[in-house]
Design an enzyme around this catalytic site. Structure first.
Site, short mmCIF file in Angstrom:
data_model
loop_
_atom_site.label_atom_id
_atom_site.label_comp_id
_atom_site.label_asym_id
_atom_site.label_seq_id
_atom_site.Cartn_x
_atom_site.Cartn_y
_atom_site.Cartn_z
CE LYS A 143 -5.08 10.78 28.46
NZ LYS A 143 -5.21 12.15 27.91
C1 LIG Z 1 -6.18 12.60 27.08
C2 LIG Z 1 -6.44 14.07 27.05
C3 LIG Z 1 -7.65 14.59 26.54
C4 LIG Z 1 -8.75 13.72 25.92
O1 LIG Z 1 -9.35 12.84 26.83
P1 LIG Z 1 -10.24 11.63 26.34
O2 LIG Z 1 -10.57 10.85 27.56
O3 LIG Z 1 -9.38 10.88 25.38
O4 LIG Z 1 -11.43 12.19 25.70
C5 LIG Z 1 -7.85 15.96 26.61
N1 LIG Z 1 -6.91 16.78 27.13
C6 LIG Z 1 -5.73 16.33 27.61
C7 LIG Z 1 -4.74 17.30 28.13
C8 LIG Z 1 -5.46 14.95 27.59
O5 LIG Z 1 -4.28 14.51 28.08
#
Ligand SMILES: *Cc1c(COP(=O)(O)O)cnc(C)c1O
Length: 467
Positions: free
Chosen positions: A111
């Site tokens: 993120k």
């Molecule tokens: C948020 C997150 C995801 C999922 O991502 P999306 O965009 O919601 O599909 C997968 N792995 C980690 C470690 C995350 O923080």
């Protein structure tokens, strides 16, 4: 480039307005009026660029002249200078697959790729428009810490993050509460994640409060987050050996359909991705849709990959819009139908179209653990539980149809962020980078608050009156 709503209820807006709006004011999601396409020779030329140059080439197509090029370039440079790897998102060959490590940012999860940029973009736009923004969000862990690190110390922005007291991992909690900048407020709620989410919803529904305090959100529906994530699909292509680029599949661990939607956009922009393999944990609403064409709400089950414990994928509406030939009226109907019945069903023809771009796989906790262990035993590489869902899905795909194409698995978090699950799989804790090891000793600040909307509202009002 202008932006429109999936539900057709707004006049086209500029990129800047789309970023500040977050959710479209008609309740839909914002999308560019057209998808920019790169020719084969343009894509070949992109492979010579550094990550930040690549981001510049892609963002400019979506932003046009809304932000002057030198300014945009400086925002991009500042955003990725906080990553610890010189390639920003390095691609590693592990056994016969490629692992695309997206976790070298400040909070060790993917993120950061979007939120480091969004924080800088917000700061620039607010200065330019002489405006202020107070972000309020609820988190179960990853989003909160990445958002806090994206906006810490930024001018004209304050951030209030609600997390369930005692219910996030110690690493996640410390990543949030050890940020002592004056504009960061951590609220430990005496309740669970749903309480936090309900309180945030109620605060946003209080329109007078929302407008007088310039409330804003940072969840994954913000267009700038998707745009930032498109870049690493192009980066994966550039880092593959030339002979492996012809035919490649990308495996994406997904919860909110944000990450994989960015991949689908990259494919539509001309990147020669053969297939996107969607990997879910036991919360498999998206897997069931790819299988059956039926998108049906279910209750959330806690798993070892908590950041994917989602049964309502907020970005899915963007894909449905394109699947329905950009028919906003039809989409509005479908979403209304979903609100009442909890279900959307698409035709067999549309389902077949989905199957041309995506395949899917559901991975339960037992399979997550065995995949972490098998990968570790065979190669010495440690996967986190989210990345392990992707690698497991890749193994299933290989077993099902002996794929000849190259496989790129997105690794969304560093294993040291989820040490307990890794230890359960391999018997030892994963090696922690110094930044994570140091967290336990850092001073921290948070406010323990009752799980009541008025308590949070009073706290926010009091803090903002002091700033
Ligand atoms: C948020 C997150 C995801 C999922 O991502 P999306 O965009 O919601 O599909 C997968 N792995 C980690 C470690 C995350 O923080």
């Amino acid at each position: 480039m202008k932006y429109i709503s999936t539900r057709g209820g707004i006049d086209p807006v500029s990129f800047n307005q789309a970023v500040m709006m977050g959710l479209a004011s008609d309740g839909g999601l914002l999308l560019p009026e057209s998808i920019p396409v790169f020719s084969t020779s343009e894509i070949a030329a992109l492979t010579d660029l550094s990550y930040t140059e690549l981001a510049m080439a892609i963002f400019s197509r979506f932003i046009g002249d809304d932000i002057p090029a030198p300014t945009l370039s400086a925002l991009i440079e500042a955003s990725y200078a906080t990553f610890s790897h010189k390639k920003v998102v390095p691609l590693q060959k592990v056994d016969d697959i490629y692992i695309h490590e997206l976790f070298h940012g400040p909070t060790f999860a993917f993120k950061d790729v979007a939120l480091q940029f969004l924080g800088n973009l917000f700061e620039y736009l607010l200065l330019r428009e002489k405006s202020k923004l107070n972000i309020i969000g609820a988190t179960s862990g990853d989003t909160g810490s990445a958002a806090i690190h994206g906006v810490r110390g930024k001018e004209n922005i304050n951030i209030f993050i609600l997390y369930p007291h005692g219910k996030v991992s110690p690493v996640q909690e410390k990543q949030m509460t050890s940020v002592l900048d004056d504009n960061v407020f951590n609220l430990a709620i005496k309740g669970n994640f749903d309480d936090g989410q309900r309180i945030v919803k109620e605060l946003f529904a209080d329109l007078e409060f929302k407008h007088s305090f310039h409330l804003g959100a940072v969840n994954s529906i913000n267009w700038a987050r998707i745009m930032a994530q498109i870049v690493y699909y192009f980066s994966a292509f550039s880092q593959l050996p030339p002979e492996a680029r012809k035919d490649f599949t990308v495996v994406v661990p997904t919860g909110n359909f944000g990450n994989i939607f960015a991949g689908w956009m990259a494919k539509k922009m001309g990147l020669p991705i053969k297939k996107l393999l969607l990997a879910t944990n036991a919360n498999d609403i998206l897997h069931r849709f790819i299988r059956s064409g039926i998108y049906q709400r279910a209750t959330v089950t806690p798993t070892l990959s908590p950041s994917m414990d989602i049964q309502l994928a907020s970005n899915f509406e963007r894909y449905l819009y394109y699947l329905n030939d950009c028919n906003a009226a039809k989409l509005k109907e479908m979403m209304a139908e979903f609100t009442t019945s909890g279900e959307i069903k698409v035709s067999a023809a549309l389902s077949a179209e989905t199957a041309r771009d995506f395949s899917s796989c559901r991975v339960d906790d037992q399979a997550i653990l065995s995949t972490i262990k098998d990968t570790w035993d065979k190669t010495g590489y440690t996967l986190d539980p989210h990345s392990a869902t992707g690698v497991r899905a890749a193994r299933e795909l290989q077993r099902r149809n002996s794929v000849t194409s190259s496989i790129v698995c997105l690794a969304t978090a560093h294993p040291a962020k989820f040490p307990d699950a890794v230890k359960e799989a391999i018997g030892v804790f994963p090696a922690a980078p110094p930044e994570i090891a140091a967290l336990a000793e850092l001073p921290c600040r948070f406010e323990l608050v009752e799980a009541q909307t008025t308590a949070v509202k009073n706290y926010v009002t009091e803090k903002l009156s002091e700033r």
